[in-house]
Motif scaffolding. Structure first.
Motif, PDB file in Angstrom:
ATOM      1  N   PRO A 166      -7.025   8.282   1.010  1.00 46.24           N
ATOM      2  CA  PRO A 166      -6.672   8.186   2.439  1.00 46.24           C
ATOM      3  C   PRO A 166      -7.536   7.161   3.173  1.00 46.24           C
ATOM      4  CG  PRO A 166      -6.779  10.483   1.758  1.00 46.24           C
ATOM      5  CD  PRO A 166      -7.270   9.668   0.601  1.00 46.24           C
ATOM      6  N   SER A 182       0.803  -1.228   0.000  1.00 43.60           N
ATOM      7  CA  SER A 182       0.000   0.000   0.000  1.00 43.60           C
ATOM      8  C   SER A 182       0.835   1.276   0.000  1.00 43.60           C
ATOM      9  CB  SER A 182      -0.913   0.043   1.224  1.00 43.60           C
ATOM     10  OG  SER A 182      -1.708  -1.106   1.285  1.00 43.60           O
ATOM     11  N   LYS A 183       2.018   1.224   0.633  1.00 44.41           N
ATOM     12  CA  LYS A 183       2.839   2.428   0.776  1.00 44.41           C
ATOM     13  C   LYS A 183       4.044   2.444  -0.151  1.00 44.41           C
ATOM     14  CE  LYS A 183       1.465   3.185   5.534  1.00 44.41           C
ATOM     15  NZ  LYS A 183       1.873   3.171   6.936  1.00 44.41           N
ATOM     16  N   LEU A 197      -6.066   3.732   2.345  1.00 48.08           N
ATOM     17  CA  LEU A 197      -4.760   3.596   2.975  1.00 48.08           C
ATOM     18  C   LEU A 197      -4.898   3.362   4.480  1.00 48.08           C
ATOM     19  CD1 LEU A 197      -1.769   3.518   2.422  1.00 48.08           C
ATOM     20  CD2 LEU A 197      -1.709   5.992   2.714  1.00 48.08           C
ATOM     21  N   ALA A 198      -5.875   4.011   5.109  1.00 45.62           N
ATOM     22  CA  ALA A 198      -6.120   3.791   6.537  1.00 45.62           C
ATOM     23  C   ALA A 198      -6.627   2.371   6.783  1.00 45.62           C
ATOM     24  CB  ALA A 198      -7.124   4.811   7.066  1.00 45.62           C
ATOM     25  N   GLN A 199      -7.418   1.857   5.852  1.00 43.48           N
ATOM     26  CA  GLN A 199      -7.981   0.517   6.005  1.00 43.48           C
ATOM     27  C   GLN A 199      -6.952  -0.574   5.687  1.00 43.48           C
ATOM     28  OE1 GLN A 199     -11.673   0.162   3.893  1.00 43.48           O
ATOM     29  NE2 GLN A 199     -12.101  -1.874   4.693  1.00 43.48           N
ATOM     30  N   TYR A 200      -6.047  -0.284   4.745  1.00 44.52           N
ATOM     31  CA  TYR A 200      -5.030  -1.250   4.327  1.00 44.52           C
ATOM     32  C   TYR A 200      -3.653  -0.586   4.386  1.00 44.52           C
ATOM     33  CZ  TYR A 200      -9.205  -3.488   2.482  1.00 44.52           C
ATOM     34  OH  TYR A 200     -10.440  -4.051   2.355  1.00 44.52           O
ATOM     35  N   PRO A 201      -3.108  -0.367   5.592  1.00 44.37           N
ATOM     36  CA  PRO A 201      -1.872   0.402   5.728  1.00 44.37           C
ATOM     37  C   PRO A 201      -0.602  -0.306   5.234  1.00 44.37           C
ATOM     38  CG  PRO A 201      -2.563  -0.434   7.852  1.00 44.37           C
ATOM     39  CD  PRO A 201      -3.660  -0.764   6.882  1.00 44.37           C
ATOM     40  N   GLU A 202      -0.609  -1.612   5.158  1.00 44.69           N
ATOM     41  CA  GLU A 202       0.594  -2.344   4.740  1.00 44.69           C
ATOM     42  C   GLU A 202       0.469  -2.890   3.321  1.00 44.69           C
ATOM     43  OE1 GLU A 202       3.378  -2.394   6.530  1.00 44.69           O
ATOM     44  OE2 GLU A 202       2.326  -1.169   8.011  1.00 44.69           O
TER      45      GLU A 202
END
Length: 168
Positions: A53, A44-45, A56-61
């Motif tokens: 956003p 994700s990053k 990304l908050a739900q799937y941070p990795e």
């Protein structure tokens, strides 16, 4: 131990990403044939990944998407793909560089590819351990997102792993 000046690991990774690029390009141009559908897991990053956003908050990795019935505007370039998907009824546009992809799986034909994060493959040789540790991942299928499970019967899946080609 001899030094690999040719970098077979990079050549193999790029060739397999070429398979993925070709499959997605064909799907963008002609749609998905037959029962084919794709589970694609990516970091994700990673550089170049574009998510809202909220996602990304739900799937941070990492995140797994499924391209099957409800996707639109699939665009494939040399280094990435872009696609429209709906998450909880909210349309989103995702941009995913091929370098960010960890795995690809087509359960209709039990075909899968796994990739290591590109940074690990391109790290200087001095920083790599002399003997890489044994991988902890099962060599069967891509792991879908928590709420999404592939159909039963994944035995016999074809997964190509780069660890096979590394010096042990």
């Amino acid at each position: 131990m001899a030094t690999d000046h040719i970098r077979y690991d990079v050549l193999a990774r790029d060739a397999l990403r070429g398979v993925l690029r070709r499959v997605l390009s064909d799907a963008a141009e002609h749609g998905l044939p037959g029962e084919h559908h794709f589970f694609i897991t990516f970091l994700s990053k990673a550089d170049g990944v574009k998510l809202s956003p909220r996602l990304l908050a739900q799937y941070p990795e990492e995140m797994t998407i499924i391209l099957q019935h409800q996707f639109w505007d699939l665009v494939v370039t040399e280094d990435r793909f872009e696609v429209g998907l709906s998450f909880g009824g909210i349309p989103e546009r995702l941009v995913v560089p091929f370098a960010a992809i960890k795995s690809f799986f087509d359960p209709s034909v039990q075909f899968g590819l796994q990739f290591e994060p590109q940074e690990a493959l391109e790290a200087p040789a001095a920083k790599l351990p002399a003997v890489p540790p044994a991988p902890a991942l099962p060599a069967t299928t891509a792991e879908p997102a928590a709420a999404e499970e592939p159909q039963a019967g994944n035995e016999g899946a074809t997964v190509v792993r780069f660890d096979r080609f590394r010096k042990k």
